[in-house]
Design a protein around this motif. Structure first.
Motif, PDB file in Angstrom:
ATOM      1  N   GLU A 191       7.461  -1.896  -7.327  1.00 56.83           N
ATOM      2  CA  GLU A 191       7.278  -1.879  -8.767  1.00 56.83           C
ATOM      3  C   GLU A 191       5.858  -2.355  -9.062  1.00 56.83           C
ATOM      4  OE1 GLU A 191       8.944  -4.154 -12.756  1.00 56.83           O
ATOM      5  OE2 GLU A 191      10.104  -4.207 -10.904  1.00 56.83           O
ATOM      6  N   PRO A 192       5.057  -1.565  -9.770  1.00 56.97           N
ATOM      7  CA  PRO A 192       3.663  -1.965 -10.028  1.00 56.97           C
ATOM      8  C   PRO A 192       3.573  -3.355 -10.643  1.00 56.97           C
ATOM      9  CG  PRO A 192       4.017   0.301 -10.710  1.00 56.97           C
ATOM     10  CD  PRO A 192       5.367  -0.245 -10.354  1.00 56.97           C
ATOM     11  N   GLY A 193       2.646  -4.146 -10.107  1.00 56.28           N
ATOM     12  CA  GLY A 193       2.430  -5.480 -10.638  1.00 56.28           C
ATOM     13  C   GLY A 193       3.319  -6.551 -10.052  1.00 56.28           C
ATOM     14  N   ARG A 194       4.244  -6.198  -9.164  1.00 57.04           N
ATOM     15  CA  ARG A 194       5.107  -7.200  -8.534  1.00 57.04           C
ATOM     16  C   ARG A 194       4.783  -7.317  -7.055  1.00 57.04           C
ATOM     17  NH1 ARG A 194      10.043  -9.203 -10.600  1.00 57.04           N
ATOM     18  NH2 ARG A 194      10.349  -8.701 -12.792  1.00 57.04           N
ATOM     19  N   ARG A 195       4.733  -8.532  -6.591  1.00 55.09           N
ATOM     20  CA  ARG A 195       4.401  -8.802  -5.193  1.00 55.09           C
ATOM     21  C   ARG A 195       5.633  -8.655  -4.303  1.00 55.09           C
ATOM     22  NH1 ARG A 195       0.719 -14.277  -5.979  1.00 55.09           N
ATOM     23  NH2 ARG A 195      -0.970 -13.279  -7.142  1.00 55.09           N
ATOM     24  N   MET A 196       5.436  -8.064  -3.144  1.00 53.72           N
ATOM     25  CA  MET A 196       6.533  -7.861  -2.196  1.00 53.72           C
ATOM     26  C   MET A 196       6.081  -8.303  -0.806  1.00 53.72           C
ATOM     27  SD  MET A 196       8.684  -4.393  -1.313  1.00 53.72           S
ATOM     28  CE  MET A 196       9.539  -4.477  -2.888  1.00 53.72           C
ATOM     29  N   LEU A 197       6.889  -9.123  -0.174  1.00 56.17           N
ATOM     30  CA  LEU A 197       6.565  -9.581   1.175  1.00 56.17           C
ATOM     31  C   LEU A 197       6.704  -8.436   2.168  1.00 56.17           C
ATOM     32  CD1 LEU A 197       8.315 -13.076   1.271  1.00 56.17           C
ATOM     33  CD2 LEU A 197       5.870 -12.600   1.122  1.00 56.17           C
ATOM     34  N   VAL A 198       5.731  -8.322   3.086  1.00 55.59           N
ATOM     35  CA  VAL A 198       5.757  -7.289   4.119  1.00 55.59           C
ATOM     36  C   VAL A 198       5.579  -7.967   5.477  1.00 55.59           C
ATOM     37  CG1 VAL A 198       5.060  -5.289   2.770  1.00 55.59           C
ATOM     38  CG2 VAL A 198       3.317  -6.838   3.538  1.00 55.59           C
ATOM     39  N   PRO A 199       6.667  -8.232   6.183  1.00 59.97           N
ATOM     40  CA  PRO A 199       6.566  -8.903   7.487  1.00 59.97           C
ATOM     41  C   PRO A 199       5.845  -8.023   8.503  1.00 59.97           C
ATOM     42  CG  PRO A 199       8.788  -8.086   7.118  1.00 59.97           C
ATOM     43  CD  PRO A 199       8.057  -7.895   5.823  1.00 59.97           C
ATOM     44  N   ARG A 200       5.378  -8.648   9.563  1.00 62.65           N
ATOM     45  CA  ARG A 200       4.715  -7.898  10.630  1.00 62.65           C
ATOM     46  C   ARG A 200       5.671  -6.843  11.181  1.00 62.65           C
ATOM     47  NH1 ARG A 200       0.091 -11.042  11.933  1.00 62.65           N
ATOM     48  NH2 ARG A 200       0.311 -13.200  11.211  1.00 62.65           N
ATOM     49  N   GLY A 201       5.122  -5.672  11.463  1.00 61.21           N
ATOM     50  CA  GLY A 201       5.937  -4.556  11.908  1.00 61.21           C
ATOM     51  C   GLY A 201       6.310  -3.613  10.781  1.00 61.21           C
ATOM     52  N   SER A 202       5.988  -3.999   9.538  1.00 65.18           N
ATOM     53  CA  SER A 202       6.292  -3.143   8.390  1.00 65.18           C
ATOM     54  C   SER A 202       5.290  -1.996   8.303  1.00 65.18           C
ATOM     55  CB  SER A 202       6.249  -3.952   7.089  1.00 65.18           C
ATOM     56  OG  SER A 202       7.224  -4.962   7.081  1.00 65.18           O
ATOM     57  N   ARG A 203       5.719  -0.925   7.641  1.00 66.32           N
ATOM     58  CA  ARG A 203       4.859   0.220   7.354  1.00 66.32           C
ATOM     59  C   ARG A 203       4.746   0.341   5.835  1.00 66.32           C
ATOM     60  NH1 ARG A 203       3.371   5.487   9.441  1.00 66.32           N
ATOM     61  NH2 ARG A 203       3.442   7.106   7.815  1.00 66.32           N
ATOM     62  N   VAL A 204       3.524   0.426   5.348  1.00 65.08           N
ATOM     63  CA  VAL A 204       3.274   0.538   3.909  1.00 65.08           C
ATOM     64  C   VAL A 204       2.671   1.912   3.645  1.00 65.08           C
ATOM     65  CG1 VAL A 204       2.064  -0.429   1.924  1.00 65.08           C
ATOM     66  CG2 VAL A 204       2.898  -1.946   3.740  1.00 65.08           C
ATOM     67  N   GLU A 205       3.349   2.710   2.830  1.00 72.02           N
ATOM     68  CA  GLU A 205       2.895   4.064   2.533  1.00 72.02           C
ATOM     69  C   GLU A 205       2.177   4.081   1.190  1.00 72.02           C
ATOM     70  OE1 GLU A 205       6.433   6.380   2.759  1.00 72.02           O
ATOM     71  OE2 GLU A 205       6.686   6.068   4.926  1.00 72.02           O
ATOM     72  N   ILE A 206       0.941   4.582   1.182  1.00 75.90           N
ATOM     73  CA  ILE A 206       0.131   4.652  -0.024  1.00 75.90           C
ATOM     74  C   ILE A 206      -0.298   6.112  -0.209  1.00 75.90           C
ATOM     75  CG2 ILE A 206      -0.657   2.274  -0.098  1.00 75.90           C
ATOM     76  CD1 ILE A 206      -3.094   3.042   1.491  1.00 75.90           C
ATOM     77  N   GLY A 207       0.335   6.796  -1.169  1.00 72.67           N
ATOM     78  CA  GLY A 207       0.068   8.230  -1.321  1.00 72.67           C
ATOM     79  C   GLY A 207       0.496   8.958  -0.062  1.00 72.67           C
ATOM     80  N   GLU A 208      -0.417   9.801   0.472  1.00 75.02           N
ATOM     81  CA  GLU A 208      -0.131  10.541   1.701  1.00 75.02           C
ATOM     82  C   GLU A 208      -0.540   9.754   2.945  1.00 75.02           C
ATOM     83  OE1 GLU A 208      -2.168  14.215   1.273  1.00 75.02           O
ATOM     84  OE2 GLU A 208      -0.874  14.950  -0.360  1.00 75.02           O
ATOM     85  N   GLN A 209      -1.103   8.581   2.771  1.00 78.62           N
ATOM     86  CA  GLN A 209      -1.550   7.760   3.891  1.00 78.62           C
ATOM     87  C   GLN A 209      -0.617   6.565   4.051  1.00 78.62           C
ATOM     88  OE1 GLN A 209      -3.784   9.103   5.688  1.00 78.62           O
ATOM     89  NE2 GLN A 209      -4.495  10.634   4.203  1.00 78.62           N
TER      90      GLN A 209
END
Length: 214
Positions: A191-209
């Motif tokens: 959700e835009p503007g909300r912080r989310m924890l991303v532990p090591r090993g996570s994958r974060v998708e931004i657009g097509e990348q």
């Protein structure tokens, strides 16, 4: 001469496009809507009782560089203390803030490996995008610029920082959004503007990348 918005042919001396009504001086960049920037909102925690949103209104979101030390060594954000009991969300939604010495502990380092080829080691706070730019009054330790010829990644796509030794991200109202895939869990759209924890090993998708966190 063609319209730079819709591509329709324009007669000599035209001031506006007869097809889309755009000014002949307009460009796709000038027509792009203003990207609103979120202030500090929440850190999203994972817990046995579910997902809790913890207000951070009184926490300094921009760690400062330790005096006399290297630029990469920054102070981590203030600790946010939560009730250890597995009570209801209403009880945990107003934790006490610890402003003690623990807030000055050096932060952890994280390696972000992008599908675009960039590999960046970060510590503290930062912005990620095609051409990340801080808003007036903001300060970050890193501005991570990646190459995305398809323009699926916004100029300033997301923000990141540290919380209790972990990495969090927050979508900066990007055009194509941000999706987090934690190890062993279903994908979650940020959700835009909300912080989310991303532990090591996570994958974060931004657009097509995308990038992985290690």
């Amino acid at each position: 001469m063609n319209c730079r918005i819709c591509g329709a042919p324009l007669p000599e001396g035209a001031m506006f496009c007869g097809e889309c009504g755009s000014s002949t001086s307009a460009t796709p960049e000038s027509r792009r809507p203003v990207d609103p920037r979120p202030g500090d909102t929440y850190v999203i925690h994972r817990s046995e009782s579910g997902v809790l949103s913890v207000p951070l209104d009184d926490v300094d979101a921009a760690p400062t560089v330790a005096e006399g030390g290297p630029a990469a060594e920054v102070a981590s954000p203030a600790e946010v203390a939560t009730d250890g009991a597995g009570g209801d969300a209403a009880t945990a939604a107003a934790p006490a803030l610890d402003d003690g010495p623990a807030a000055a502990a050096p932060g952890a380092r994280f390696v972000l490996t992008f599908t675009t080829g960039e590999v960046v080691t970060v510590q503290g706070t930062g912005l990620v995008g095609r051409k990340p730019l801080a808003e007036p009054g903001e300060a970050f330790d890193h501005l991570v610029q990646i190459v995305d010829r398809g323009l699926s990644v916004s100029k300033t796509h997301l923000e990141f920082g540290e919380h209790e030794g972990g990495l969090w991200i927050a979508d900066r109202f990007s055009a194509n959004g941000t999706v987090v895939r934690r190890p062993g869990e279903h994908a979650v759209r940020c959700e835009p503007g909300r912080r989310m924890l991303v532990p090591r090993g996570s994958r974060v998708e931004i657009g097509e990348q995308a990038f992985t966190v290690a």
